[in-house]
Design a protein around this motif. Structure first.
Motif, PDB file in Angstrom:
ATOM      1  N   UNK A  47       0.835  -1.197   0.000  1.00 40.05           N
ATOM      2  CA  UNK A  47       0.000   0.000   0.000  1.00 40.05           C
ATOM      3  C   UNK A  47       0.873   1.250   0.000  1.00 40.05           C
ATOM      4  N   UNK A  48       0.298   2.315  -0.493  1.00 37.81           N
ATOM      5  CA  UNK A  48       1.002   3.591  -0.464  1.00 37.81           C
ATOM      6  C   UNK A  48       1.178   4.052   0.981  1.00 37.81           C
ATOM      7  N   UNK A  49       2.347   4.585   1.263  1.00 39.77           N
ATOM      8  CA  UNK A  49       2.689   5.007   2.617  1.00 39.77           C
ATOM      9  C   UNK A  49       3.103   6.479   2.598  1.00 39.77           C
ATOM     10  N   UNK A  50       2.584   7.236   3.531  1.00 38.33           N
ATOM     11  CA  UNK A  50       3.010   8.620   3.701  1.00 38.33           C
ATOM     12  C   UNK A  50       4.261   8.620   4.562  1.00 38.33           C
ATOM     13  N   UNK A  51       5.379   9.069   4.046  1.00 35.81           N
ATOM     14  CA  UNK A  51       6.622   9.055   4.823  1.00 35.81           C
ATOM     15  C   UNK A  51       6.895  10.396   5.486  1.00 35.81           C
ATOM     16  N   UNK A  52       6.433  11.494   4.887  1.00 35.44           N
ATOM     17  CA  UNK A  52       6.633  12.809   5.487  1.00 35.44           C
ATOM     18  C   UNK A  52       5.519  13.733   5.022  1.00 35.44           C
ATOM     19  N   UNK A  53       4.978  14.473   5.954  1.00 36.36           N
ATOM     20  CA  UNK A  53       3.898  15.404   5.630  1.00 36.36           C
ATOM     21  C   UNK A  53       4.190  16.738   6.309  1.00 36.36           C
ATOM     22  N   UNK A  54       4.109  17.805   5.543  1.00 37.60           N
ATOM     23  CA  UNK A  54       4.454  19.146   6.017  1.00 37.60           C
ATOM     24  C   UNK A  54       3.235  20.040   5.978  1.00 37.60           C
TER      25      UNK A  54
END
Length: 125
Positions: A47-54
């Motif tokens: 699955x798609x993974x969010x690694x960094x969110x700003x």
């Protein structure tokens, strides 16, 4: 509309580093309306993974547990460029990495309505 173009992917040995860049372009009001920038990744069969969110207004970044302490998000507001510095890379980091932007909420995938085409990162053991 906001266009996103990623660069900086490649192949590296475990323990190495890469720096991804993402340039946002488009009408000034559209780029200015972006509240969130994110780096996501997807490996084959996963699955798609969010690694960094700003969060642009709060100037806060959140990282996934899998990359915390190894990856660093940064941004150049003047140039509309965001970066992902990836250090101590592991084979499990191998994936297509995507830059994304949107009005939010930053913690939700639905908060990102602009996506780049992706850049491949391959880490060999």
């Amino acid at each position: 509309q906001v266009g996103l173009v990623e660069s900086g992917g490649g192949s590296v040995q475990a323990g190495g580093s890469l720096r991804l860049s993402c340039t946002a372009s488009g009408p000034t009001p559209s780029v200015a309306s972006v509240n969130c920038f994110g780096w996501f990744r997807q490996a084959p069969g996963k699955e798609r993974e969010a690694v960094a969110r700003f969060h642009r207004a709060l100037r806060t970044t959140s990282y996934s547990d899998s990359v915390k302490g190894r990856f660093t998000f940064s941004q150049d507001d003047a140039e509309n460029v965001v970066y992902l510095q990836m250090d101590d890379l592991k084979p499990d980091d191998t994936a297509m990495y995507y830059c994304a932007a949107g009005r939010g909420p930053c913690g939700m995938p639905s908060g990102y309505n602009y996506w780049g085409q992706g850049t491949q990162v391959t880490v060999s053991s």
